[in-house]
Write a protein that holds these residues in place. Structure first.
Motif, PDB file in Angstrom:
ATOM      1  N   PRO A  14      -3.797  -0.622  -7.244  1.00  0.00           N
ATOM      2  CA  PRO A  14      -3.650  -2.197  -6.506  1.00  0.00           C
ATOM      3  C   PRO A  14      -3.477  -1.868  -5.073  1.00  0.00           C
ATOM      4  CG  PRO A  14      -2.045  -1.103  -8.198  1.00  0.00           C
ATOM      5  CD  PRO A  14      -3.690  -1.079  -8.591  1.00  0.00           C
ATOM      6  N   VAL A  15      -3.249  -0.251  -4.485  1.00  0.00           N
ATOM      7  CA  VAL A  15      -3.060  -0.163  -3.411  1.00  0.00           C
ATOM      8  C   VAL A  15      -4.441   0.594  -2.934  1.00  0.00           C
ATOM      9  CG1 VAL A  15      -2.260   2.166  -2.894  1.00  0.00           C
ATOM     10  CG2 VAL A  15      -1.018   0.674  -4.571  1.00  0.00           C
ATOM     11  N   THR A  16      -4.071  -0.159  -1.398  1.00  0.00           N
ATOM     12  CA  THR A  16      -4.921  -0.197  -0.543  1.00  0.00           C
ATOM     13  C   THR A  16      -4.922   1.211   0.435  1.00  0.00           C
ATOM     14  OG1 THR A  16      -5.708  -1.857  -0.519  1.00  0.00           O
ATOM     15  CG2 THR A  16      -6.867  -1.151   0.999  1.00  0.00           C
ATOM     16  N   THR A  17      -5.109   2.066   1.024  1.00  0.00           N
ATOM     17  CA  THR A  17      -5.015   3.626   1.868  1.00  0.00           C
ATOM     18  C   THR A  17      -5.925   2.541   3.062  1.00  0.00           C
ATOM     19  OG1 THR A  17      -4.255   4.366   0.496  1.00  0.00           O
ATOM     20  CG2 THR A  17      -4.311   5.215   2.011  1.00  0.00           C
ATOM     21  N   VAL A  18      -5.147   2.879   4.598  1.00  0.00           N
ATOM     22  CA  VAL A  18      -6.032   2.259   5.672  1.00  0.00           C
ATOM     23  C   VAL A  18      -6.184   3.527   6.454  1.00  0.00           C
ATOM     24  CG1 VAL A  18      -6.733   1.140   7.239  1.00  0.00           C
ATOM     25  CG2 VAL A  18      -5.612  -0.217   5.998  1.00  0.00           C
ATOM     26  N   ILE A  19      -6.703   3.689   7.240  1.00  0.00           N
ATOM     27  CA  ILE A  19      -6.235   5.364   7.405  1.00  0.00           C
ATOM     28  C   ILE A  19      -7.158   5.401   8.721  1.00  0.00           C
ATOM     29  CG2 ILE A  19      -7.547   8.379   7.058  1.00  0.00           C
ATOM     30  CD1 ILE A  19      -7.997   7.346   4.603  1.00  0.00           C
ATOM     31  N   ASP A  48      -6.970 -10.072  -3.638  1.00  0.00           N
ATOM     32  CA  ASP A  48      -5.737 -11.043  -4.368  1.00  0.00           C
ATOM     33  C   ASP A  48      -5.844  -9.276  -5.884  1.00  0.00           C
ATOM     34  OD1 ASP A  48      -5.777 -13.319  -3.899  1.00  0.00           O
ATOM     35  OD2 ASP A  48      -7.760 -14.103  -4.927  1.00  0.00           O
ATOM     36  N   GLN A  49      -6.923  -8.271  -5.453  1.00  0.00           N
ATOM     37  CA  GLN A  49      -6.166  -7.203  -5.860  1.00  0.00           C
ATOM     38  C   GLN A  49      -5.120  -6.358  -5.931  1.00  0.00           C
ATOM     39  OE1 GLN A  49      -7.892  -7.829  -9.115  1.00  0.00           O
ATOM     40  NE2 GLN A  49      -8.193  -9.597  -9.037  1.00  0.00           N
ATOM     41  N   SER A  50      -5.406  -5.857  -4.239  1.00  0.00           N
ATOM     42  CA  SER A  50      -5.069  -5.687  -3.401  1.00  0.00           C
ATOM     43  C   SER A  50      -3.177  -6.044  -3.648  1.00  0.00           C
ATOM     44  CB  SER A  50      -5.045  -4.907  -2.273  1.00  0.00           C
ATOM     45  OG  SER A  50      -6.678  -4.377  -2.236  1.00  0.00           O
ATOM     46  N   LYS A  51      -2.384  -5.084  -3.825  1.00  0.00           N
ATOM     47  CA  LYS A  51      -0.553  -6.070  -3.960  1.00  0.00           C
ATOM     48  C   LYS A  51      -0.265  -4.839  -2.909  1.00  0.00           C
ATOM     49  CE  LYS A  51      -1.810  -7.589  -7.603  1.00  0.00           C
ATOM     50  NZ  LYS A  51      -1.746  -8.787  -7.897  1.00  0.00           N
ATOM     51  N   VAL A  52      -0.388  -3.656  -2.215  1.00  0.00           N
ATOM     52  CA  VAL A  52       0.804  -3.088  -1.416  1.00  0.00           C
ATOM     53  C   VAL A  52      -0.546  -2.030  -0.582  1.00  0.00           C
ATOM     54  CG1 VAL A  52       2.365  -1.160  -1.187  1.00  0.00           C
ATOM     55  CG2 VAL A  52       2.515  -2.418  -2.861  1.00  0.00           C
ATOM     56  N   LEU A  99       2.019 -10.622   7.157  1.00  0.00           N
ATOM     57  CA  LEU A  99       1.503 -10.658   5.321  1.00  0.00           C
ATOM     58  C   LEU A  99       2.583 -11.124   4.357  1.00  0.00           C
ATOM     59  CD1 LEU A  99      -0.458  -7.007   6.174  1.00  0.00           C
ATOM     60  CD2 LEU A  99      -1.364  -8.963   6.801  1.00  0.00           C
ATOM     61  N   SER A 100       1.436 -11.067   3.586  1.00  0.00           N
ATOM     62  CA  SER A 100       2.603 -11.299   2.886  1.00  0.00           C
ATOM     63  C   SER A 100       3.085 -10.452   1.489  1.00  0.00           C
ATOM     64  CB  SER A 100       1.715 -12.925   2.024  1.00  0.00           C
ATOM     65  OG  SER A 100       0.431 -12.456   0.940  1.00  0.00           O
ATOM     66  N   LYS A 101       1.956  -9.330   1.652  1.00  0.00           N
ATOM     67  CA  LYS A 101       2.628  -8.111   1.114  1.00  0.00           C
ATOM     68  C   LYS A 101       2.570  -7.031   1.776  1.00  0.00           C
ATOM     69  CE  LYS A 101      -1.935  -8.637  -0.484  1.00  0.00           C
ATOM     70  NZ  LYS A 101      -3.848  -8.888  -0.660  1.00  0.00           N
ATOM     71  N   PRO A 102       4.034  -5.686   0.816  1.00  0.00           N
ATOM     72  CA  PRO A 102       4.292  -5.300   1.992  1.00  0.00           C
ATOM     73  C   PRO A 102       3.097  -3.641   2.534  1.00  0.00           C
ATOM     74  CG  PRO A 102       4.604  -4.244  -0.583  1.00  0.00           C
ATOM     75  CD  PRO A 102       3.785  -6.170  -0.449  1.00  0.00           C
ATOM     76  N   VAL A 103       3.297  -3.314   3.555  1.00  0.00           N
ATOM     77  CA  VAL A 103       2.688  -1.929   4.044  1.00  0.00           C
ATOM     78  C   VAL A 103       3.046  -0.851   4.123  1.00  0.00           C
ATOM     79  CG1 VAL A 103       1.374  -0.865   5.904  1.00  0.00           C
ATOM     80  CG2 VAL A 103       0.969  -3.421   5.085  1.00  0.00           C
ATOM     81  N   GLU A 196       1.458   6.534  -1.452  1.00  0.00           N
ATOM     82  CA  GLU A 196       0.675   5.751  -2.774  1.00  0.00           C
ATOM     83  C   GLU A 196       1.880   5.408  -3.987  1.00  0.00           C
ATOM     84  OE1 GLU A 196      -3.785   7.061  -0.743  1.00  0.00           O
ATOM     85  OE2 GLU A 196      -3.199   8.521  -1.711  1.00  0.00           O
ATOM     86  N   ALA A 197       2.507   6.898  -3.705  1.00  0.00           N
ATOM     87  CA  ALA A 197       2.667   7.061  -5.575  1.00  0.00           C
ATOM     88  C   ALA A 197       4.017   5.558  -4.851  1.00  0.00           C
ATOM     89  CB  ALA A 197       3.768   8.085  -5.226  1.00  0.00           C
ATOM     90  N   LEU A 198       4.863   5.323  -3.898  1.00  0.00           N
ATOM     91  CA  LEU A 198       5.222   4.546  -4.387  1.00  0.00           C
ATOM     92  C   LEU A 198       5.033   3.400  -4.007  1.00  0.00           C
ATOM     93  CD1 LEU A 198       8.535   3.217  -3.120  1.00  0.00           C
ATOM     94  CD2 LEU A 198       8.065   4.187  -1.072  1.00  0.00           C
ATOM     95  N   ALA A 199       3.625   2.745  -3.195  1.00  0.00           N
ATOM     96  CA  ALA A 199       2.979   1.689  -3.534  1.00  0.00           C
ATOM     97  C   ALA A 199       2.634   1.440  -4.573  1.00  0.00           C
ATOM     98  CB  ALA A 199       2.052   2.268  -2.320  1.00  0.00           C
TER      99      ALA A 199
END
Length: 264
Positions: A14-19, A48-52, A99-103, A196-199
C-alpha cells in the motif's frame, strides 16, 4: 544515449515511494524532475491500491530546490509561463495538487528553497539528524513560488516563518523538531526506511475515516471556527456508521484494551 529518468517510483504493497534521482545536482529540479513528480503523484492519487506515499531524494539530499542553471538558462521560464492559468501543476511539479491521501517527506541532506516547499507540501516530514531546511533562495533573489509563503506560516506560525523567509538561514533538525517543521528526527541514512515504516503504519488504519479527518484539517482554513466544526460533524457522522461502528465492536470484543495500539 538518452538521459535517465530523474524520477523513479517504487511500490511496496500500500506504500508508494517517489524518488528524485538526480544526485549529481543534489536533486535540484529541472523541468524533467518537476514533470516526473507531477505525473508520479497524479498516478498515486488514482491508484486504489496505494494508500500512502513517501517522497525521498536519492544520494544523500532531499532536494536543493529549482536547478538554478535551468533558471539562468531560461528553461524554467517556459514552464512558469504556462502555470499562470490555475493549473494544478506547480513550478516544482506537484506543489498545487490537492491529494486525498497522505504523503510523507523523507528528508536527508539539504531540503532548501523549492525543496523545502516540496517538504511543506507533504503531510509529514521525517528528518535525518544532519539534514537542513532553509529558504536558501533568499541569497539569489529567487522567490518562493511553490506555496512556501502560505504553507510555512500555517505550519509553524507567522513569526517563525518570517524569520526563516527573511533571513534564509539554515534550520537544523533540533530546531525543526522544536518548530514542528519536522515530525520525526531519525539517525542519518534512515529517513527513507523510517518514513516507509510510518507510511505502512498509517496505511493499516481504516482508510475512509483517516482520509476524511485529513481532509477536514485542510478544509478548515477556508471557514470560520463555527462553520469548520459543523462541517467536521456533518461529514463525520456518516463515517461512524460506515467504519466506526465496526471498530467499536472490535474494541468491545477486547481489541486494544490496556493501551495496546496497532494499525491493523
Amino acid at each position: 544515449m538518452s538521459e535517465k529518468n530523474p524520477v523513479v517510483v517504487e511500490v511496496d504493497g500500500p506504500v508508494t515511494t517517489v524518488i528524485i534521482d538526480r544526485a549529481e545536482k543534489r536533486n535540484a529540479a529541472n523541468n524533467a524532475v518537476a514533470e516526473g513528480l507531477y505525473d508520479a503523484f497524479k498516478a498515486f492519487e488514482t491508484d486504489d491500491q496505494s494508500k500512502v506515499a513517501v517522497l525521498w531524494g536519492k544520494g544523500g539530499h532531499f532536494c536543493a530546490g529549482a536547478d538554478l542553471a535551468a533558471v539562468a538558462g531560461g528553461e524554467r521560464a517556459t514552464r512558469y509561463a504556462r502555470l499562470q492559468d490555475g493549473s494544478d501543476e506547480g513550478p516544482m511539479g506537484p506543489s498545487r495538487l490537492r491529494l486525498s491521501k497522505p504523503v510523507i517527506a523523507a528528508v536527508a541532506g539539504y531540503s532548501v528553497a523549492g525543496g523545502i516547499e516540496l517538504a511543506l507540501w507533504c503531510d509529514l516530514r521525517v528528518m535525518e539528524e544532519s539534514a537542513t531546511f532553509g529558504v536558501f533562495c533568499r541569497r539569489f533573489g529567487v522567490p518562493l513560488i511553490d506555496g512556501g509563503t502560505v504553507r510555512l506560516p500555517r505550519l509553524i506560525g507567522q513569526s517563525r516563518a518570517m524569520d526563516l523567509i527573511l533571513t534564509g538561514r539554515p534550520v537544523d533538525s533540533a530546531e525543526a523538531l522544536q518548530f514542528g517543521l519536522a515530525n520525526r528526527v531519525v539517525p542519518d541514512g534512515t529517513s527513507r526506511e523510517a518514513a516507509e515504516a510510518l507510511a505502512h503504519e498509517i496505511a493499516g488504519f481504516p482508510g475512509a475515516c483517516m482520509k476524511m479527518d485529513r481532509a477536514n484539517v485542510y478544509d478548515q482554513w477556508e471557514h470560520s471556527m463555527e462553520d469548520a466544526i459543523l462541517q467536521e460533524f456533518k461529514r463525520g457522522f456518516p463515517m461512524v456508521e460506515a467504519e466506526g461502528k465496526a471498530g467499536a465492536a472490535r474494541f468491545v470484543s477486547g481489541e486494544g484494551r490496556g493501551g495496546a495500539f496497532k494499525s491493523e
